[in-house]
Design an enzyme around this catalytic site. Sequence first.
Site, mmCIF file in Angstrom:
data_model
loop_
_atom_site.group_PDB
_atom_site.id
_atom_site.type_symbol
_atom_site.label_atom_id
_atom_site.label_comp_id
_atom_site.label_asym_id
_atom_site.label_seq_id
_atom_site.Cartn_x
_atom_site.Cartn_y
_atom_site.Cartn_z
ATOM 1 N N HIS A 82 0.840 -1.191 0.000
ATOM 2 C CA HIS A 82 0.000 0.000 0.000
ATOM 3 C C HIS A 82 0.874 1.240 0.000
ATOM 4 C CE1 HIS A 82 -3.379 2.649 0.822
ATOM 5 N NE2 HIS A 82 -2.588 3.262 1.681
ATOM 6 N N ASP A 161 -15.304 2.689 8.198
ATOM 7 C CA ASP A 161 -14.245 3.617 7.795
ATOM 8 C C ASP A 161 -14.768 4.639 6.804
ATOM 9 O OD1 ASP A 161 -11.480 4.640 7.384
ATOM 10 O OD2 ASP A 161 -11.838 3.841 5.380
ATOM 11 N N ARG A 168 -14.823 12.798 9.480
ATOM 12 C CA ARG A 168 -13.558 13.446 9.853
ATOM 13 C C ARG A 168 -13.228 14.571 8.896
ATOM 14 N NH1 ARG A 168 -9.831 8.752 9.169
ATOM 15 N NH2 ARG A 168 -8.193 10.282 9.475
ATOM 16 N N SER A 183 -7.581 3.707 9.659
ATOM 17 C CA SER A 183 -8.346 3.783 8.418
ATOM 18 C C SER A 183 -7.636 3.001 7.302
ATOM 19 C CB SER A 183 -8.501 5.267 8.049
ATOM 20 O OG SER A 183 -8.978 5.424 6.745
ATOM 21 N N LYS A 187 -8.616 -1.208 5.772
ATOM 22 C CA LYS A 187 -8.928 -1.543 4.376
ATOM 23 C C LYS A 187 -8.041 -2.678 3.850
ATOM 24 C CE LYS A 187 -8.950 2.963 3.501
ATOM 25 N NZ LYS A 187 -9.498 4.306 3.680
HETATM 26 N N1 URA Z 1 -6.143 7.758 3.717
HETATM 27 C C1 URA Z 1 -7.057 6.928 4.288
HETATM 28 O O1 URA Z 1 -7.427 5.911 3.687
HETATM 29 N N2 URA Z 1 -7.544 7.231 5.487
HETATM 30 C C2 URA Z 1 -7.175 8.336 6.165
HETATM 31 O O2 URA Z 1 -7.659 8.549 7.254
HETATM 32 C C3 URA Z 1 -6.236 9.195 5.568
HETATM 33 C C4 URA Z 1 -5.734 8.865 4.350
#
Ligand code: URA
Length: 433
Positions: A82, A161, A168, A183, A187
């Site tokens: 990632h 999320d 947020r 977050s 994923k």
């Molecule tokens: N990228 C994400 O997937 N989540 C965040 O909180 C910030 C950047």
Amino acid sequence: MRMVDLIEKKRDGKALTTEEIQFIINGFTDGSIPDYQMSAWSMAVYFKGMNEQERADLTMAMVESGDQIDLSMIEGIKVDKHSTGGVGDTTTLVLGPLVAAVGVPVAKMSGRGLGHTGGTIDKLESVKGFHVEIENDEFIRLVNKNKIAVIGQSGNLTPADKKLYALRDVTGTVNSIGLIAGSIMSKKIAAGADAIVLDVKTGAGAFMKTLEDSEELAHAMVSIGNNVGRNTMAVISDMSQPLGYAIGNALEVKEAIDTLKGEGPEDLTELSLTLGSHMVYLAKKASSLEEARTLLENAIKDGSALNSFKIFLEAQGGDGSVVDQPEKLPQAAHTFELEAKEDGYVSEIIADEVGTAAMLLGAGRATKESEIDLAVGLVLRKKIGETVAKGESLVTIYSNFEDVSKVKEKLYESIAISKEKIEKPTLIYKEIM
Ligand code: URA
Ligand code: CA
């Protein structure tokens, strides 16, 4: 349990228990906890932080809020990579076939996304016929057979999320290390990764602008991964300028082909070998990082990395002959050179701004509905630290418009030339395990 008590507990700087965090995430996902309470809680977390256990609990609660991809039918250790995001980052296109060539299973679920260029799927779709609309069974069969396949995003992954990130975004609570780390990691884990290699970008074109912040985020994500049973490591790499030369969809596929042949840009090659070595090592296909790197270097030298790309494209309907004839990729109608206005050393290439210039050409999507032009984009001719003479090309512009004056203007604003000698920026700052 009452949400108000948990907000107060966090406000007062106390740590929440696993059950309390599950209560918050479950309640927010099913709507029983309203946005205003979740906003207050997020702000309390922003100011008071979370300890390692809380971060791991938050991550797993978000993973469990939706579907989880089951990759257990795929043989071997599934390692996912990632990147926290940059401009012209061609590494995913290089790394997939490269590590697959040495036996690491790459089971990639990918999206299109907004941004300066399309996402990995858009880029791959510049190969005629290539598609990601395949059934799950076929996806698994292909990964077992070829060690690599890409499928489009499906299912309802980490709905908590999605909802929390949106909240947020409008409550000033995006920039919390614990919330960002949870977050991102939720994923990856929901997508079925056994092990995770993170490329945390740092510098002007990155989400995290300073080395200190990038390191903190990297440490947070590595400890979450390791705390929830996923072997995780992070590389902190430079995004003070775009990676490689190409920024654009077909242009990046061409750049990936060059790199898989051993003829790619130095920085993209080096970063791919570094990230790839960690992937191979975590997948237990080598017993040391040095051995892993040698395997990858050999796969480039003997052509197996390039061949793995070809097999992968063909298995998903694509015209594999592009690896030998990249001119079959979509071509822009016009090219223009951005000529240097003075002699000197290239001292700055602001990645974000260059990305915006690529978007003006149509290489990226501004909204979900926008169409992207796969053929267009930019190829840098100079990188930071290189000398340039007046009139020499700094960038080649690939366009389907005849008038690129706005693009040129943007590029001139984003590239600086200095009379003094400038050092090449460091590419890899740290490896965190
Ligand atoms: N990228 C994400 O997937 N989540 C965040 O909180 C910030 C950047
Ligand atoms: Ca690139």
